[in-house]
Enzyme design. Structure first.
Site: not given
Length: 304
Positions: A63, A65, A67-68, A143, A213, A271
């Site tokens: 996805h 976001h 941090d990914h 999510h 997530d 995570h």
């Protein structure tokens, strides 16, 4: 047995800490490297894990976001400096291409290789990659933005030839591959030699599921049933169940319940929220429900 290894490059959540790197993993299947998510610093972690850059050709982004996926631009640039020539394939929500292409055009002029985008629908269960060794299937998750996990399934390998039986029946070389793939052999007098006498079974195909997530989502247990290894996010302890629900994340206990219900062989949780300086509480909660639980940590390798 051929390699099927999972390398944890980073297992932290959104807020950077000095304890954990941002989320990223590499799956090594028969020396083909597949990256799952690419948080900041992923390329440095690749080096620390002693993984060869030139064997990484496919990246799967769960996805969008940061941090990914914030590590993608740096990794793409580094590949260019290494004079990579092979295409790099990125499988992600189609929105990624819209904001990544201008950065590539600006920072990576005259690149020696192509970045190929493969749009996926995170809300749909489908096979998004397939070759002779492995298939990769999306796992729709829930999510705050469209998100999916990934299910890696190894392809079955041919049976192993029994050389003593091949020599005994004087079976010609051209028949070997056919026998490996399950054929019987017919002697000149018409006698059929069953395949089971000529071969031994190969090891059963292995599987790995990555789920991060997501809010606690019991329905995914059916899709990942019986996998050899499940990575499931465990951002919070049970004391933060309300917070987990509000942020569409999972507690360690809930991750373990998924593993138990799906009858997986092993669970690795990660995570982790930055609030935990010691993840022992998360491990204890998960292992109480699913004993065969492992805590993720940077540069951990798990072999299937």
């Amino acid at each position: 047995m051929e390699k099927f290894d999972i390398h944890i490059l980073g297992c932290g959540s959104a807020l950077p800490t000095i304890r954990h790197q941002a989320t990223s993993q590499v799956v090594n299947i028969r020396e083909k490297l597949f990256m799952i998510d690419c948080g900041e610093g992923a390329q440095v972690q690749l080096r620390r894990s002693r993984l060869r850059f030139n064997r990484l050709n496919h990246i799967f982004i769960s996805h969008l976001h940061g941090d990914h996926c914030f590590g993608l631009m740096g990794l793409i640039s580094t590949f260019g400096m290494l004079e990579r020539t092979a295409d790099l394939h990125i499988h992600a929500n189609s929105d990624l291409q819209q904001f990544l292409l201008p950065q590539i055009d600006f920072f990576c002029k005259d690149m020696t290789y192509n970045v190929v985008f493969h749009p996926i629908n995170p809300g749909e269960r489908s096979v998004i990659y397939d070759d002779r060794s492995v298939s990769v299937e999306t796992i729709p998750l829930r999510h705050r933005i469209p998100t999916c996990g990934f299910l890696f399934r190894e392809k079955p390998t041919p049976n192993h030839i029994r050389r003593d039986m091949i020599d005994f029946y004087q079976i010609p070389t051209y028949m070997i591959n056919r026998i490996k793939n399950g054929e019987d052999y017919t002697l000149e007098d018409g006698t059929i030699v069953p395949n089971e006498r000529l071969t031994t079974p190969s090891a059963p195909p292995r599987s790995y599921a990555y789920c991060s997530d997501t809010i606690y989502l019991p329905r995914i247990a059916e899709q990942i049933k019986g996998v050899d290894l499940l990575f499931h996010e465990a951002t919070f302890a049970s004391s933060e169940t309300v917070r987990a629900r509000q942020t569409f994340h999972t507690t360690a206990t809930q991750a373990a319940q998924i593993a138990r219900d799906a009858q997986v062989k092993r669970l690795v949780i990660g995570h982790f929220s930055a609030r935990y300086e010691d993840e022992t509480v998360l491990y204890e909660e998960a292992s109480a429900v699913f004993p065969n639980t492992v805590l993720a940590k940077e540069n951990l390798m798990l072999s299937l």
